[in-house]
Design a protein around this motif. Structure first.
Motif: not given
Length: 172
Positions: A19-25, A114-131
């Motif tokens: 369920e967590l995986f699906v919610d994060e996806l 700076a704004a774009a890297q904040k976005v990238e770091h969020y995405e890296i964290a999200s995809y890292g968890c999903l992997v």
């Protein structure tokens, strides 16, 4: 069980993560779709051609990320459906504030990075968890697809740092 065969909750290891995986996806699919608009705006505001090009390249990659996420959903037997990502909404609102505050200044490109890297770091964290979740549940195809995107997000972060350090953050 073959990697391409769909596993039901009872058949997969670590099914408690499903369920967590699906919610994060769903969250990251919504985030990527929201980001498409944000990257267009950032590309349009960037002063340096290198940065504008980097944003445009990431916009194209992000379109690919949306398509890849659809494949991930399919690989686990689900319909791709996103949800509004409040974190991305906040990060993009912050980017809008930065654009308004620094639009006429020479520091705009540095602020956009700076704004774009904040976005990238969020995405890296999200995809890292999903992997990690995909690996633990033995969703091999999903793991591979998500890892491709994770690597692209990391590469984008490195590219933004290089632009910042060689052009945007320094006086030339």
């Amino acid at each position: 069980m073959a990697n391409n065969q769909k596993k039901t909750n009872g058949d997969m290891p670590n099914a408690h993560l499903h369920e967590l995986f699906v919610d994060e996806l769903r969250d990251i699919l919504g985030a990527e779709k929201q980001l498409l608009k944000g990257l267009k705006k950032m590309a349009g505001k960037a002063n340096k051609e290198t940065l504008k090009s980097a944003f445009e390249e990431h916009l194209s990659q992000t379109e690919g990320h949306v398509e890849r996420l659809k494949q991930v959903f399919d690989s686990v037997g689900l319909t791709a459906r996103g949800k509004k990502c409040k974190a991305m909404e906040g990060l993009l609102n912050e980017a809008d504030e930065i654009i308004e505050e620094f639009e006429d200044g020479e520091v705009l490109d540095a602020a956009l990075i700076a704004a774009a890297q904040k976005v990238e770091h969020y995405e890296i964290a999200s995809y890292g968890c999903l992997v990690s979740y995909a690996k633990l549940m033995e969703h091999a195809e999903a793991e591979e697809l998500l890892n491709q995107t994770l690597n692209e997000e990391k590469e984008t972060d490195v590219k933004l740092t290089e632009i910042a350090m060689s052009e945007a953050n320094v006086v030339q």
